[in-house]
Design an enzyme around this catalytic site. Structure first.
Site, PDB file in Angstrom:
ATOM      1  NE  ARG A   1      -6.369 -15.263  -5.673  1.00 55.74           N
ATOM      2  CZ  ARG A   1      -7.433 -15.230  -6.495  1.00 55.74           C
ATOM      3  NH1 ARG A   1      -8.463 -14.464  -6.194  1.00 55.74           N
ATOM      4  NH2 ARG A   1      -7.444 -15.961  -7.599  1.00 55.74           N
TER       5      ARG A   1
ATOM      6  CG  HIS B   1     -14.039 -13.645 -18.215  1.00 57.46           C
ATOM      7  ND1 HIS B   1     -13.088 -14.628 -18.399  1.00 57.46           N
ATOM      8  CD2 HIS B   1     -13.649 -12.981 -17.091  1.00 57.46           C
ATOM      9  CE1 HIS B   1     -12.186 -14.562 -17.440  1.00 57.46           C
ATOM     10  NE2 HIS B   1     -12.495 -13.565 -16.631  1.00 57.46           N
TER      11      HIS B   1
ATOM     12  CG  ASN C   1      -1.920   1.113   1.223  1.00 54.99           C
ATOM     13  OD1 ASN C   1      -1.647   2.211   0.744  1.00 54.99           O
ATOM     14  ND2 ASN C   1      -3.110   0.837   1.756  1.00 54.99           N
TER      15      ASN C   1
ATOM     16  CD  GLU D   1      -4.924 -19.029 -16.874  1.00 54.70           C
ATOM     17  OE1 GLU D   1      -5.147 -19.456 -15.725  1.00 54.70           O
ATOM     18  OE2 GLU D   1      -5.765 -18.383 -17.519  1.00 54.70           O
TER      19      GLU D   1
ATOM     20  NE  ARG E   1      -1.944 -15.399 -16.755  1.00 51.83           N
ATOM     21  CZ  ARG E   1      -3.128 -15.650 -16.191  1.00 51.83           C
ATOM     22  NH1 ARG E   1      -4.130 -14.797 -16.330  1.00 51.83           N
ATOM     23  NH2 ARG E   1      -3.307 -16.729 -15.467  1.00 51.83           N
TER      24      ARG E   1
ATOM     25  CG  HIS F   1      -3.523 -15.323  -9.462  1.00 57.45           C
ATOM     26  ND1 HIS F   1      -2.632 -15.504 -10.498  1.00 57.45           N
ATOM     27  CD2 HIS F   1      -4.750 -15.283 -10.036  1.00 57.45           C
ATOM     28  CE1 HIS F   1      -3.285 -15.560 -11.634  1.00 57.45           C
ATOM     29  NE2 HIS F   1      -4.568 -15.441 -11.388  1.00 57.45           N
ATOM     30  CG  ASP F   2      -5.421 -18.855 -10.999  1.00 60.76           C
ATOM     31  OD1 ASP F   2      -6.378 -18.263 -10.469  1.00 60.76           O
ATOM     32  OD2 ASP F   2      -5.033 -18.609 -12.153  1.00 60.76           O
TER      33      ASP F   2
ATOM     34  CG  ASP G   1      -1.295   1.819  -3.796  1.00 65.22           C
ATOM     35  OD1 ASP G   1      -0.049   1.779  -3.952  1.00 65.22           O
ATOM     36  OD2 ASP G   1      -1.841   2.379  -2.824  1.00 65.22           O
TER      37      ASP G   1
ATOM     38  CG  ASP H   1      -7.558 -14.865 -17.277  1.00 66.05           C
ATOM     39  OD1 ASP H   1      -6.924 -15.567 -16.471  1.00 66.05           O
ATOM     40  OD2 ASP H   1      -8.792 -14.697 -17.217  1.00 66.05           O
TER      41      ASP H   1
ATOM     42  N   GLY I   1      -5.876  -2.678   0.212  1.00 66.79           N
ATOM     43  CA  GLY I   1      -5.343  -1.385  -0.195  1.00 66.79           C
ATOM     44  C   GLY I   1      -4.057  -1.396  -0.985  1.00 66.79           C
TER      45      GLY I   1
END
Length: 589
Positions: free
Chosen positions: A505, A269, A170, A387, A356, A453-454, A196, A358, A194
């Site tokens: 995460r 999407h 942050n 991906e 990248r 992150h997955d 960024d 998605d 928060g």
């Protein structure tokens, strides 16, 4: 006896491709342990002893008399569970070739494997006839430079660092979302901490000291969720991340440090709060965006309570079963043009270094062909990374992606080092399959990772055992392709991911008293080792024999890496040298 049904070759594939504008790479698969030697019989199709329609009788019953063949010894590139894999390189003088394979087995067995049939050629007279019969040979018609996959060379020297922006740092609390939680709060799917882009800028010195030189950012465009995969506005960085000004500053500062920046393209999407989708919700079939989505019936939302909706059979297609992410119709020309302009905009206006892609495998191939033309037309060395969690050769023929996130290799490493789901031989087979699924130029630009992150973090997959995690990192950092560190892994962060939990995460730990500084030093040493020699990006792996069911060894240039994937001390003999290893230890010869 050579099993003929095990002999496999597919032309114009990962088995036969142009490595560059002059060179062909050819592969063959045979039954494991059945073949002693393989030679590639290859040459110019227009060299004839006589006749042949101006020297070009390329088929038919009279296609004998070809004298263009050259014998090239193939090397055994690797092994998988049931097969040996053979490799050869050939530079055709005129960029065109016909070819077959000469296989020599035990007890004098000798076969010619061609496009139409496999024949015994132990007899010299038969061999002479068959090796001049062009109609039975595979064809690589011509190396057209435009068809050759050319990947950005800088990727081979890159150490990636994967950032989930909302949870990394942050930098300016005044732009944080309303209701932001204290840094370090337990992460959920709908809370905000928060993080960024100003925070990322503040930590560039830390990343530079670590040794990374490539930043991969999860989506940064305006969106509602903390993960930002539900895009609202493709042309603007989320204001809670600092807007376009923060990103422009980040790219400038990163480039000043010799770091590349890769963005996440979410073109499969969109978010359900996008003005494009809201127009469809309001106007139904009369919306000018109605055909931008895959809609089965209008209105898109049923006139029933939401808790009664059928999420498996909805009125429109979505990413997975997430109704907040309606799937885009990239076959609609206006939708297509819009997304391609987004791709153009961020390369042209912000000088990003990579995209990248998605959910890349669910978007039509023609869109990605157009995407490549747009992106490479602006910046030829911009990296295009797909991906795809499975084998993806269909996207890697030179007209779509540069390479892939190497999830099959990820699975091999986590199964073996972290979770004990495969044994030594299964691991070696899985690694070999990963290498031989793709051309060398694809492998050289691979994106290698242990977690993301997955997924659950590597330390959690290892049950908290940092020695096991270190082994996984050692192996990843010494394989072909560019290694990636998921933020916080370098300081020993853990975190599991499953339905309903998002521990992977959590907020980056910046308190040094809570960081594992020894682990960070270890990762730094791996980065220095990796960047010390081009040998680590060799596009094949050479295993070194070790008499132990839990230990592996492999060569990288002049170095041999020996890894003990067990909780017992080992005393090994490796190429005549005695090596002592502790539990989950490694040694470099």
């Amino acid at each position: 006896m050579i099993t003929k049904s095990s002999i496999t070759h597919t032309p114009k594939s990962a088995d036969a491709y142009a490595y560059n504008n002059e060179t062909l790479h050819i592969r063959l698969r045979t039954g494991k342990g059945e073949v002693e030697k393989v030679s590639l019989w290859i040459g110019d199709p227009y060299r004839w002893a006589e006749g042949g329609l101006d020297g070009g009788n390329l088929g038919g019953s009279e296609a004998h008399g070809w004298i263009g063949g050259n014998e090239v010894t193939m090397t055994k590139e690797g092994e998988t569970e049931y097969h040996d894999h053979w490799f050869a390189e050939f530079t055709p003088p005129k960029r065109r070739s016909r070819y077959g394979f000469i296989l020599e087995g035990k007890d004098g067995e000798k076969l010619l494997s061609g496009e139409k049939r496999i024949v015994e050629i132990s007899d010299e007279r038969t061999a002479e006839i068959e090796l001049s019969n062009l109609s039975n040979f595979f064809c690589f018609p011509y190396i057209n430079p435009r068809d050759v996959l050319k990947t950005p060379k800088w990727v081979e020297d890159t150490i990636w660092y994967h950032i989930f922006p909302e949870r990394f740092a942050n930098g300016r609390s005044d732009i944080s979302p309303e209701g932001v939680k204290p840094w370090g709060t337990e992460p959920t799917s709908d809370n905000f901490m928060g993080g960024d882009l100003w925070g990322v800028i503040e930590k560039l010195d830390y990343l530079q000291e670590l040794g990374v030189n490539g930043l991969y950012l999860c989506p940064i465009f305006t969106a509602n969720a903390n993960h930002k995969y539900d895009t609202v506005d493709y042309y603007n960085v989320d204001p809670h991340f600092g807007g376009n000004d923060a990103f422009k500053a980040l790219v400038k500062e990163a480039h000043n440090r010799g770091m590349k920046v890769m963005l996440d393209a979410v073109f499969n999407h969109i978010g359900d709060q996008s003005p494009l989708w809201l127009d469809v919700v309001e106007k139904g079939a009369d919306s000018k965006y109605a055909d931008w989505f895959w809609i089965h019936q209008f209105p898109v939302y049923p006139d029933t309570p939401e808790d009664e909706w059928d999420y498996q059979n909805f009125n429109y297609e979505t990413f997975g079963n997430v109704i907040q992410m309606p799937k885009l119709n990239t076959e609609n020309e206006d939708c297509r043009a819009y997304l391609l302009d987004v791709a153009r905009h961020w390369v042209e206006e912000f000088d990003i270094d990579g995209w990248r892609l998605d959910v890349a495998n669910e978007v039509d191939h023609e869109f990605w062909r157009d995407f490549r033309k747009v992106v490479k037309g602006i910046k030829p060395d911009c990296y295009i990374l797909g991906e795809i969690w499975h084998e993806g050769m269909a996207w890697l023929r030179g007209e779509q992606y540069d390479s892939l996130m190497n999830y099959p290799m990820t699975q091999a490493m986590t199964d073996f080092f972290a979770q004990d789901l495969s044994d030594k031989h299964g691991f070696m087979s899985d690694v070999g399959r990963s290498y031989m699924s793709y051309p060398h130029n694809v492998n050289e630009a691979m994106f290698n990772l242990l977690d993301s992150h997955d997924t659950s973090r590597i330390l959690s997959l290892c049950g908290g055992n940092k020695d096991k995690a270190k082994l996984a990192f050692v192996f990843m950092f010494t394989q072909v392709g560019a290694p990636c560190i998921y933020y916080g892994d370098e300081v020993g962060m853990d975190g599991a991911r499953s339905m309903g939990t998002e521990g992977n995460r959590k907020c980056m730990e910046w308190d040094e008293s809570k960081q594992d500084l020894e682990f960070r030093s270890f990762i730094q040493s791996l980065i220095k080792l990796r960047r010390s020699s081009p040998d680590f990006n060799q596009p094949s792996i050479e295993w070194v024999h070790v008499e132990d069911e839990h230990c592996i060894a492999y060569r990288r240039g002049s170095m041999v890496f020996v890894l003990n994937n067990s909780n017992e001390r080992k005393e090994l003999v490796v190429e005549g040298q005695t090596v002592s290893l502790g539990a989950f230890d490694h040694h470099i010869l």
